[in-house]
Design a protein around this motif. Structure first.
Motif, PDB file in Angstrom:
ATOM      1  N   ASP A  37       4.426  -3.230  12.884  1.00 49.12           N
ATOM      2  CA  ASP A  37       4.807  -1.899  11.807  1.00 49.12           C
ATOM      3  C   ASP A  37       4.089  -1.729  10.813  1.00 49.12           C
ATOM      4  N   TRP A  38       2.716  -2.094  10.894  1.00 49.87           N
ATOM      5  CA  TRP A  38       1.799  -2.136   9.892  1.00 49.87           C
ATOM      6  C   TRP A  38       1.590  -0.833   9.144  1.00 49.87           C
ATOM      7  N   ASP A  39       1.948   0.262  10.100  1.00 57.11           N
ATOM      8  CA  ASP A  39       1.626   1.552   9.691  1.00 57.11           C
ATOM      9  C   ASP A  39       2.807   2.462   9.385  1.00 57.11           C
ATOM     10  N   ALA A  40       3.895   1.845   9.278  1.00 61.66           N
ATOM     11  CA  ALA A  40       5.216   2.365   9.088  1.00 61.66           C
ATOM     12  C   ALA A  40       5.300   2.860   7.595  1.00 61.66           C
ATOM     13  N   GLN A  41       5.783   4.365   7.413  1.00 57.59           N
ATOM     14  CA  GLN A  41       5.772   4.962   6.198  1.00 57.59           C
ATOM     15  C   GLN A  41       6.975   4.856   5.737  1.00 57.59           C
ATOM     16  N   GLY A  53      10.338  -7.321  -0.089  1.00 56.89           N
ATOM     17  CA  GLY A  53       9.768  -7.431   1.153  1.00 56.89           C
ATOM     18  C   GLY A  53       8.517  -7.131   1.213  1.00 56.89           C
ATOM     19  N   HIS A  54       7.711  -6.677   0.352  1.00 60.72           N
ATOM     20  CA  HIS A  54       6.386  -6.079   0.448  1.00 60.72           C
ATOM     21  C   HIS A  54       5.654  -7.329  -0.315  1.00 60.72           C
ATOM     22  N   LEU A  55       4.921  -8.040   0.089  1.00 61.09           N
ATOM     23  CA  LEU A  55       4.017  -9.103  -0.657  1.00 61.09           C
ATOM     24  C   LEU A  55       3.162  -8.474  -1.708  1.00 61.09           C
ATOM     25  N   LEU A  56       2.460  -7.609  -1.010  1.00 57.02           N
ATOM     26  CA  LEU A  56       1.301  -6.785  -2.036  1.00 57.02           C
ATOM     27  C   LEU A  56       1.853  -5.378  -2.291  1.00 57.02           C
ATOM     28  N   GLY A  57       2.980  -5.076  -2.078  1.00 55.64           N
ATOM     29  CA  GLY A  57       3.503  -3.625  -2.561  1.00 55.64           C
ATOM     30  C   GLY A  57       3.174  -2.503  -1.531  1.00 55.64           C
ATOM     31  N   THR A  58       3.225  -1.548  -1.778  1.00 55.11           N
ATOM     32  CA  THR A  58       3.103  -0.149  -0.786  1.00 55.11           C
ATOM     33  C   THR A  58       2.218   0.807  -1.566  1.00 55.11           C
ATOM     34  N   ASP A  64       3.069  -0.813   3.893  1.00 59.19           N
ATOM     35  CA  ASP A  64       3.019  -2.238   3.319  1.00 59.19           C
ATOM     36  C   ASP A  64       1.620  -2.511   3.308  1.00 59.19           C
ATOM     37  N   ILE A  65       0.978  -2.839   2.143  1.00 60.65           N
ATOM     38  CA  ILE A  65      -0.488  -3.047   1.893  1.00 60.65           C
ATOM     39  C   ILE A  65      -0.951  -4.292   2.531  1.00 60.65           C
ATOM     40  N   THR A  66      -0.077  -5.491   2.646  1.00 60.58           N
ATOM     41  CA  THR A  66      -0.216  -6.610   3.355  1.00 60.58           C
ATOM     42  C   THR A  66      -0.493  -6.436   4.684  1.00 60.58           C
ATOM     43  N   MET A  68      -1.528  -3.336   6.007  1.00 64.52           N
ATOM     44  CA  MET A  68      -2.821  -2.476   6.155  1.00 64.52           C
ATOM     45  C   MET A  68      -3.972  -3.381   5.967  1.00 64.52           C
ATOM     46  N   VAL A  69      -3.956  -4.453   5.285  1.00 65.21           N
ATOM     47  CA  VAL A  69      -5.385  -5.171   5.100  1.00 65.21           C
ATOM     48  C   VAL A  69      -5.420  -6.028   6.423  1.00 65.21           C
ATOM     49  N   VAL A  70      -4.154  -6.749   6.898  1.00 63.62           N
ATOM     50  CA  VAL A  70      -4.435  -7.324   8.168  1.00 63.62           C
ATOM     51  C   VAL A  70      -4.856  -6.362   9.354  1.00 63.62           C
ATOM     52  N   ALA A  71      -4.305  -5.420   9.315  1.00 63.35           N
ATOM     53  CA  ALA A  71      -4.781  -4.515  10.401  1.00 63.35           C
ATOM     54  C   ALA A  71      -6.090  -4.030  10.188  1.00 63.35           C
ATOM     55  N   GLY A  72      -6.427  -3.800   9.024  1.00 66.68           N
ATOM     56  CA  GLY A  72      -8.128  -3.338   8.565  1.00 66.68           C
ATOM     57  C   GLY A  72      -9.121  -4.352   8.921  1.00 66.68           C
ATOM     58  N   ALA A  73      -8.697  -5.526   8.943  1.00 68.93           N
ATOM     59  CA  ALA A  73      -9.738  -6.641   9.408  1.00 68.93           C
ATOM     60  C   ALA A  73     -10.295  -6.310  10.554  1.00 68.93           C
ATOM     61  N   ARG A  74      -9.779  -5.675  11.692  1.00 68.03           N
ATOM     62  CA  ARG A  74     -10.432  -5.504  12.798  1.00 68.03           C
ATOM     63  C   ARG A  74     -11.432  -4.529  12.804  1.00 68.03           C
ATOM     64  N   SER A  75     -11.231  -3.610  12.201  1.00 66.57           N
ATOM     65  CA  SER A  75     -12.524  -2.375  12.050  1.00 66.57           C
ATOM     66  C   SER A  75     -13.532  -3.000  10.966  1.00 66.57           C
TER      67      SER A  75
END
Length: 275
Positions: A37-41, A53-58, A64-66, A68-75
């Motif tokens: 659910d990394w892209d849940a708005q 519940g948001h380690l790095l906020g939104t 959730d920024i956490t 997003m950064v985990v998912a962004g590692a792929r590209s």
């Protein structure tokens, strides 16, 4: 005593860099499976500081920024790895041929490398990506071509250093084919330079692709990518600084870890070659 202490410190630093790169690799490969659910708005929440519940906020869309950064590692990492590996393949093939065969092959390869080296890689990539309407694949392809000349010249120089050594002359005297001499005898001795330079290219490609995404010429808007996140969230420094600082810190950390690990591997391979 001082040498032993320095080695322990350097080994600890190497382990830290290796662990960091392993974590980045895991995030790039299975990160989206771990955080589906990394892209849940959550527009009602919007940009918020860490907590709840948001380690790095939104961000401003409540994502959730956490995640997003985990998912962004792929590209971020996959594209950079393709640039480094593609440049390595081109550099090894053409560099080996130019350094070992010489003659007109060396002349053509050197002129081609000199022509591409005269071009500013990032600027040319921006122009080509802009004319082509952007796109991550196009940016990766252009960077592969424009990064390879440095690899070609580096491998060629290393091959020329090995070309007239006794073990090469012995292999030629035994009647081994040129392909065998290049791949089984010369190339393993060039490997330390190749490995270190590939990791260096990997680090440079991360910065270059993140810069293109920051300028809007890489991944599309809203896609998880560290460079794109930095561009989209730079206006949130007062609402949630983590939204912009987290991807920026990760870009720097990945580049530094790759550079340090490349230096360590070069020393390790060189020590083994001398022994």
């Amino acid at each position: 005593m001082k040498t032993s202490t320095a080695r322990r410190r350097f080994s600890a630093l190497t382990v830290c860099c290796s662990v960091l790169l392993v974590l980045f690799t895991l995030a790039a490969t299975v990160g989206r499976l771990l955080l589906p659910d990394w892209d849940a708005q959550d527009l009602a929440t919007g940009a918020a500081m860490p907590g709840g519940g948001h380690l790095l906020g939104t961000d401003e869309l409540g994502r959730d920024i956490t995640g997003m950064v985990v998912a962004g590692a792929r590209s971020t990492l996959a594209g950079a790895a393709l640039v480094a590996l593609g440049s390595m393949v081109i550099g090894n093939v053409l560099g080996l041929l130019a350094g070992y065969r010489g003659g007109w092959i060396d002349t053509v390869v050197r002129r081609w490398a000199d022509l591409l080296l005269a071009l500013p890689a990032l600027l040319v990539t921006i122009v080509v990506a802009g004319i082509g309407g952007g796109g991550y694949a196009l940016a990766v392809g252009v960077l592969v071509v424009l990064t390879s000349p440095a690899d070609i010249r580096l491998v060629r120089s290393a091959v020329l250093e090995q070309r007239h050594r006794a073990y090469v002359e012995a292999a030629e005297t035994l009647g081994l084919s040129r392909f065998t001499v290049m791949t089984r005898h010369i190339w393993p001795n060039v490997l330390p330079v190749v490995v270190a330079n590939t990791l260096l290219n990997f680090a440079g490609a991360i910065v270059a692709l993140s810069s293109l995404s920051f300028l809007g010429l890489g991944v599309p808007p809203g896609a998880p990518d560290w460079g794109r996140m930095l561009a989209e969230n730079r206006t949130l420094l007062y609402d949630n600084p983590s939204a912009a600082l987290a991807p920026a810190v990760l870009i720097i950390a990945a580049a530094v870890a790759l550079n340090l690990l490349g230096d360590r591997l070069f020393e390790a391979f060189s020590d083994r070659g001398r022994s």
